[in-house]
Design an enzyme around this catalytic site. Structure first.
Site, PDB file in Angstrom:
ATOM      1  N   CYS A  43       0.827  -1.208   0.000  1.00  9.95           N
ATOM      2  CA  CYS A  43       0.000   0.000   0.000  1.00  9.95           C
ATOM      3  C   CYS A  43       0.862   1.259   0.000  1.00  9.95           C
ATOM      4  O   CYS A  43       0.676   2.147  -0.825  1.00  9.95           O
ATOM      5  CB  CYS A  43      -0.934  -0.022   1.212  1.00  9.95           C
ATOM      6  SG  CYS A  43      -1.916   1.470   1.365  1.00  9.95           S
ATOM      7  N   CYS A  48      -1.516   1.658  -3.122  1.00  8.07           N
ATOM      8  CA  CYS A  48      -2.494   2.731  -2.895  1.00  8.07           C
ATOM      9  C   CYS A  48      -1.893   4.137  -2.892  1.00  8.07           C
ATOM     10  O   CYS A  48      -2.401   5.026  -3.585  1.00  8.07           O
ATOM     11  CB  CYS A  48      -3.195   2.543  -1.543  1.00  8.07           C
ATOM     12  SG  CYS A  48      -3.423   0.851  -1.012  1.00  8.07           S
ATOM     13  N   LYS A  51       0.095   5.271  -6.133  1.00  5.73           N
ATOM     14  CA  LYS A  51      -0.931   5.282  -7.203  1.00  5.73           C
ATOM     15  C   LYS A  51      -1.824   6.513  -7.097  1.00  5.73           C
ATOM     16  O   LYS A  51      -2.075   7.207  -8.071  1.00  5.73           O
ATOM     17  CB  LYS A  51      -1.726   3.980  -7.099  1.00  5.73           C
ATOM     18  CG  LYS A  51      -2.890   3.799  -8.039  1.00  5.73           C
ATOM     19  CD  LYS A  51      -4.189   4.369  -7.578  1.00  5.73           C
ATOM     20  CE  LYS A  51      -4.650   3.977  -6.204  1.00  5.73           C
ATOM     21  NZ  LYS A  51      -5.035   2.600  -6.056  1.00  5.73           N
ATOM     22  N   TYR A 100       5.740   4.711   9.948  1.00  5.02           N
ATOM     23  CA  TYR A 100       5.501   3.309  10.320  1.00  5.02           C
ATOM     24  C   TYR A 100       6.533   2.850  11.363  1.00  5.02           C
ATOM     25  O   TYR A 100       6.203   2.173  12.319  1.00  5.02           O
ATOM     26  CB  TYR A 100       5.543   2.403   9.077  1.00  5.02           C
ATOM     27  CG  TYR A 100       4.179   2.265   8.433  1.00  5.02           C
ATOM     28  CD1 TYR A 100       3.584   3.339   7.775  1.00  5.02           C
ATOM     29  CD2 TYR A 100       3.469   1.067   8.512  1.00  5.02           C
ATOM     30  CE1 TYR A 100       2.332   3.228   7.199  1.00  5.02           C
ATOM     31  CE2 TYR A 100       2.210   0.941   7.940  1.00  5.02           C
ATOM     32  CZ  TYR A 100       1.653   2.026   7.286  1.00  5.02           C
ATOM     33  OH  TYR A 100       0.395   1.909   6.732  1.00  5.02           O
ATOM     34  N   TYR A 178      -8.764  -3.599 -11.339  1.00  7.40           N
ATOM     35  CA  TYR A 178      -8.389  -2.362 -10.646  1.00  7.40           C
ATOM     36  C   TYR A 178      -7.106  -1.735 -11.213  1.00  7.40           C
ATOM     37  O   TYR A 178      -7.077  -0.566 -11.577  1.00  7.40           O
ATOM     38  CB  TYR A 178      -8.058  -2.668  -9.181  1.00  7.40           C
ATOM     39  CG  TYR A 178      -9.183  -2.797  -8.211  1.00  7.40           C
ATOM     40  CD1 TYR A 178      -9.925  -3.965  -8.119  1.00  7.40           C
ATOM     41  CD2 TYR A 178      -9.478  -1.759  -7.334  1.00  7.40           C
ATOM     42  CE1 TYR A 178     -10.926  -4.101  -7.164  1.00  7.40           C
ATOM     43  CE2 TYR A 178     -10.474  -1.891  -6.381  1.00  7.40           C
ATOM     44  CZ  TYR A 178     -11.195  -3.066  -6.298  1.00  7.40           C
ATOM     45  OH  TYR A 178     -12.186  -3.194  -5.357  1.00  7.40           O
ATOM     46  N   GLU A 182      -6.647   1.780 -13.405  1.00  5.60           N
ATOM     47  CA  GLU A 182      -6.022   2.890 -12.675  1.00  5.60           C
ATOM     48  C   GLU A 182      -4.739   3.349 -13.372  1.00  5.60           C
ATOM     49  O   GLU A 182      -4.525   4.540 -13.601  1.00  5.60           O
ATOM     50  CB  GLU A 182      -5.706   2.475 -11.235  1.00  5.60           C
ATOM     51  CG  GLU A 182      -6.962   2.324 -10.378  1.00  5.60           C
ATOM     52  CD  GLU A 182      -6.664   1.977  -8.929  1.00  5.60           C
ATOM     53  OE1 GLU A 182      -5.545   1.517  -8.626  1.00  5.60           O
ATOM     54  OE2 GLU A 182      -7.564   2.168  -8.086  1.00  5.60           O
ATOM     55  N   HIS A 440     -27.045  20.703  -1.954  1.00  6.44           N
ATOM     56  CA  HIS A 440     -27.129  21.277  -3.286  1.00  6.44           C
ATOM     57  C   HIS A 440     -26.141  22.401  -3.472  1.00  6.44           C
ATOM     58  O   HIS A 440     -25.983  23.218  -2.573  1.00  6.44           O
ATOM     59  CB  HIS A 440     -28.558  21.797  -3.505  1.00  6.44           C
ATOM     60  CG  HIS A 440     -28.818  22.220  -4.908  1.00  6.44           C
ATOM     61  ND1 HIS A 440     -28.903  21.320  -5.952  1.00  6.44           N
ATOM     62  CD2 HIS A 440     -28.988  23.452  -5.457  1.00  6.44           C
ATOM     63  CE1 HIS A 440     -29.130  21.981  -7.074  1.00  6.44           C
ATOM     64  NE2 HIS A 440     -29.181  23.273  -6.805  1.00  6.44           N
ATOM     65  N   GLU A 445     -25.928  14.431  -4.131  1.00  8.74           N
ATOM     66  CA  GLU A 445     -27.354  14.603  -3.784  1.00  8.74           C
ATOM     67  C   GLU A 445     -28.252  13.742  -4.669  1.00  8.74           C
ATOM     68  O   GLU A 445     -29.373  13.412  -4.297  1.00  8.74           O
ATOM     69  CB  GLU A 445     -27.781  16.072  -3.865  1.00  8.74           C
ATOM     70  CG  GLU A 445     -27.802  16.640  -5.272  1.00  8.74           C
ATOM     71  CD  GLU A 445     -28.298  18.087  -5.327  1.00  8.74           C
ATOM     72  OE1 GLU A 445     -29.275  18.411  -4.651  1.00  8.74           O
ATOM     73  OE2 GLU A 445     -27.667  18.898  -6.055  1.00  8.74           O
TER      74      GLU A 445
HETATM   75  P1  NDP Z   1      -7.711  -8.022 -10.688  1.00  6.82           P
HETATM   76  O1  NDP Z   1      -7.959  -9.397 -10.254  1.00  6.82           O
HETATM   77  O2  NDP Z   1      -8.607  -6.921 -10.255  1.00  6.82           O
HETATM   78  O3  NDP Z   1      -7.637  -7.968 -12.278  1.00  6.82           O
HETATM   79  C1  NDP Z   1      -6.798  -8.809 -13.011  1.00  6.82           C
HETATM   80  C2  NDP Z   1      -7.153  -8.666 -14.466  1.00  6.82           C
HETATM   81  O4  NDP Z   1      -6.225  -9.358 -15.278  1.00  6.82           O
HETATM   82  C3  NDP Z   1      -8.523  -9.228 -14.773  1.00  6.82           C
HETATM   83  O5  NDP Z   1      -9.160  -8.357 -15.663  1.00  6.82           O
HETATM   84  C4  NDP Z   1      -8.197 -10.554 -15.423  1.00  6.82           C
HETATM   85  O6  NDP Z   1      -9.119 -10.982 -16.374  1.00  6.82           O
HETATM   86  C5  NDP Z   1      -6.889 -10.250 -16.139  1.00  6.82           C
HETATM   87  N1  NDP Z   1      -6.045 -11.428 -16.308  1.00  6.82           N
HETATM   88  C6  NDP Z   1      -5.700 -12.322 -15.365  1.00  6.82           C
HETATM   89  N2  NDP Z   1      -4.891 -13.269 -15.893  1.00  6.82           N
HETATM   90  C7  NDP Z   1      -4.724 -12.950 -17.190  1.00  6.82           C
HETATM   91  C8  NDP Z   1      -4.020 -13.553 -18.266  1.00  6.82           C
HETATM   92  N3  NDP Z   1      -3.292 -14.641 -18.098  1.00  6.82           N
HETATM   93  N4  NDP Z   1      -4.087 -12.960 -19.474  1.00  6.82           N
HETATM   94  C9  NDP Z   1      -4.811 -11.844 -19.654  1.00  6.82           C
HETATM   95  N5  NDP Z   1      -5.500 -11.230 -18.683  1.00  6.82           N
HETATM   96  C10 NDP Z   1      -5.458 -11.776 -17.472  1.00  6.82           C
HETATM   97  O7  NDP Z   1      -6.208  -7.766 -10.276  1.00  6.82           O
HETATM   98  P2  NDP Z   1      -5.317  -6.478 -10.220  1.00  6.82           P
HETATM   99  O8  NDP Z   1      -3.967  -6.977 -10.567  1.00  6.82           O
HETATM  100  O9  NDP Z   1      -5.886  -5.371 -11.021  1.00  6.82           O
HETATM  101  O10 NDP Z   1      -5.408  -6.081  -8.694  1.00  6.82           O
HETATM  102  C11 NDP Z   1      -5.238  -7.052  -7.663  1.00  6.82           C
HETATM  103  C12 NDP Z   1      -6.060  -6.703  -6.479  1.00  6.82           C
HETATM  104  O11 NDP Z   1      -5.466  -5.643  -5.776  1.00  6.82           O
HETATM  105  C13 NDP Z   1      -7.465  -6.212  -6.783  1.00  6.82           C
HETATM  106  O12 NDP Z   1      -8.374  -7.248  -6.984  1.00  6.82           O
HETATM  107  C14 NDP Z   1      -7.791  -5.395  -5.568  1.00  6.82           C
HETATM  108  O13 NDP Z   1      -8.307  -6.224  -4.572  1.00  6.82           O
HETATM  109  C15 NDP Z   1      -6.447  -4.839  -5.168  1.00  6.82           C
HETATM  110  N6  NDP Z   1      -6.324  -3.440  -5.618  1.00  6.82           N
HETATM  111  C16 NDP Z   1      -7.136  -2.489  -5.067  1.00  6.82           C
HETATM  112  C17 NDP Z   1      -7.073  -1.187  -5.471  1.00  6.82           C
HETATM  113  C18 NDP Z   1      -7.979  -0.172  -4.869  1.00  6.82           C
HETATM  114  O14 NDP Z   1      -8.542  -0.411  -3.819  1.00  6.82           O
HETATM  115  N7  NDP Z   1      -8.197   0.979  -5.522  1.00  6.82           N
HETATM  116  C19 NDP Z   1      -6.127  -0.749  -6.498  1.00  6.82           C
HETATM  117  C20 NDP Z   1      -5.325  -1.822  -7.032  1.00  6.82           C
HETATM  118  C21 NDP Z   1      -5.433  -3.107  -6.597  1.00  6.82           C
HETATM  119  P3  NDP Z   1     -10.492 -11.715 -15.970  1.00  6.82           P
HETATM  120  O15 NDP Z   1     -11.418 -10.619 -15.566  1.00  6.82           O
HETATM  121  O16 NDP Z   1     -10.874 -12.371 -17.244  1.00  6.82           O
HETATM  122  O17 NDP Z   1     -10.177 -12.672 -14.891  1.00  6.82           O
END
Ligand code: NDP
Length: 455
Positions: A43, A48, A51, A100, A178, A182, A440, A445
């Site tokens: 994070c 987080c 980012k 930390y 995500y 982002e 408003h 709202e």
């Molecule tokens: P996610 O699981 O959200 O997304 C991974 C993406 O990669 C999905 O769209 C998935 O497709 C695709 N994918 C997976 N494997 C392959 C592959 N072999 N080839 C092509 N595409 C693939 O993971 P992230 O890495 O984006 O983030 C991890 C986690 O970290 C999040 O789930 C979230 O919990 C946390 N996070 C939170 C944030 C926040 O709170 N703002 C910001 C960033 C991360 P498919 O949909 O088809 O499975």
């Protein structure tokens, strides 16, 4: 005198580990913590915080353009300095690392720098030094994955993104979750030419369907090229490195040239080399520690929280899990972890915020539901002529009138949804939403003024 060196030994100094160590220390426990990298974990260092800082930076691009409609003239074209942003971001992170450290010091937690391994149910070793502990807490987080694609070594992950030496002229981002949306938004806002490639047809597929659809439209309007139903087949380049031009071959036959290929394809729990299996701890296939509702593994003195258990990979969830562990081990009462109504935001441009059930989940769980939706141009975008539109949606149980889901794509969606998460947590009904006076003029709202359900 206890038979153990520590009451609690935490492996990992990220969100979950530091939270547990601090509060256990404050409760009078003797606590050790091992960290091999910088304090604060994903994070603070590669997630987080950097980012969001970079997301703010990227948004200025639009803000400069919007300013004209409000009477401002910029006498020269604004220019962007990537090394300045990275240096400032790094300074802030170093500051947080120090905070930390002070939090741990203030709670009398002994910090051991280095890679820790579990030797048995009550023994941890850090760089050759052995410590015994009544409880061992594994809070080692996760790391981003690269898919098995020829040329994968030419691509980077989010960990590398935060340390690029320069802004890539062109970038291909793989994924539809995500991190993909982002980082694609950040790159686009800062001036890269971005292509986002996703193997399905809807972004953020685990969220309400309308969110991903609206977000895709808005991202496309900002100039991100979205390629759906495709993936990367192979990457080719004369050499690795930031400056080399990569030929990115897509599964749909297209080839895209880019300096940067970013894999945002998910994360894997960090358990490799920890010695957990030798200590008898059962892991899932992806390496996640299997834990019960008390966050105990099958070896009860070894517990785990956060991304390493692969439940909900969000910092506030890891913090809450850590608090449950501390309350049970060193507190007065028992606390239980609820995974219901966890609000979350995606800091894409525009932001996405959501809490509760998607329409699909609500129909499955509750049968008849009422859906309220609105899609509008926020006031701020009138004078600026910015074409970005905001989307809001409420999912309501038709029988009980309870609001089951609140969803938004639009400016500061995370800030808006946090408050509505409290309402959902309290079991608010649509009638109570309607009885709430709006503020408003705001976008928020709209959530208390939607009166007609969609057909
Ligand atoms: P996610 O699981 O959200 O997304 C991974 C993406 O990669 C999905 O769209 C998935 O497709 C695709 N994918 C997976 N494997 C392959 C592959 N072999 N080839 C092509 N595409 C693939 O993971 P992230 O890495 O984006 O983030 C991890 C986690 O970290 C999040 O789930 C979230 O919990 C946390 N996070 C939170 C944030 C926040 O709170 N703002 C910001 C960033 C991360 P498919 O949909 O088809 O499975």
């Amino acid at each position: 005198m206890s038979q153990y060196d520590y009451d609690l030994f935490t492996i990992g100094g990220g969100s979950g580990g530091v939270r547990a160590a601090r509060f256990a220390g404050q409760a009078g426990a003797r606590v050790g913590l091992a960290e091999k990298g910088d304090l604060g974990g994903t994070c603070v260092n590669v997630g987080c915080i950097p980012k969001k800082l970079m997301s703010y930076s990227a948004h200025f691009h639009e803000d400069f353009a919007d300013a004209a409609g409000y009477g401002w003239t910029l006498h020269s074209e604004p220019t962007f300095d990537w090394p300045a942003l990275i240096a400032n971001k790094d300074r802030e992170i170093t500051h947080l690392n120090g905070i930390y450290q002070r939090l741990l010091d203030g709670a009398n937690v002994s910090l051991h720098r280095g890679f820790a391994t579990v030797e048995d149910a009550h023994t941890v070793s850090v760089e050759g030094k052995r410590f015994t502990a009544r409880h061992i807490l594994v809070a080692t987080g996760g790391h981003p994955d690269k898919p098995q694609i020829p040329g994968r070594e030419l691509g980077i992950t989010s960990d590398d993104f935060f340390h690029l030496k320069g802004l890539p002229k062109r970038a291909v981002v793989l994924g539809g979750g995500y991190i993909a949306v982002e980082l694609a938004s950040i790159l686009n806002g800062l001036g890269s030419d971005v292509t986002l490639v996703y193997r399905r047809e809807r972004l953020l597929r685990n969220m309400d369907a309308d969110l991903g659809i609206h977000l895709a439209d808005e991202m496309a309007k900002k100039g991100i090229r979205l390629v759906f139903d495709a993936s990367i087949a192979a990457i080719e380049a004369p050499h690795a490195g930031e400056d080399s031009v990569k030929q990115v071959r897509l599964t749909n036959g297209e080839t895209v040239a880019a300096e940067c290929v970013l894999f945002a394809t998910g994360r894997t729990p960090n358990t490799r080399g920890l010695g957990l299996e030798q200590a008898g701890v059962v892991l899932k296939e992806n390496g996640a520690v299997v834990v019960n509702e008390n966050f105990e593994s099958n070896v009860p003195s070894i517990l785990a929280v956060g991304d390493v258990i692969d439940r909900v990979a969000l910092t506030p969830v890891a913090l809450a899990e850590a608090m449950v562990v501390v309350a049970r081990l060193f507190g007065k009462g028992e606390r239980v972890m609820s995974y219901q109504n966890i609000p979350t935001a995606v800091f894409s441009h525009p932001n996405v915020g959501t809490v509760g059930l998607t329409e699909e989940q609500a129909r499955k769980a509750h049968g008849e539901v009422k859906i309220f939706k609105t899609d509008f141009k926020p006031l701020k975008n009138t004078l600026s002529r910015n074409t970005e539109r905001t989307f809001m949606k409420l999912v309501v149980d038709a029988q009980t009138d309870k609001v089951l889901g609140v969803h938004m794509v639009g400016g500061d969606a995370g800030e808006v949804i946090q408050g509505f998460a409290v309402a959902l947590q309290c079991g608010a009904t649509k009638a109570q939403f309607d009885a709430t006076i709006g503020i408003h003029p705001t976008s928020a709202e709209e959530f208390v003024t939607m009166r007609t359900p969609v057909a």
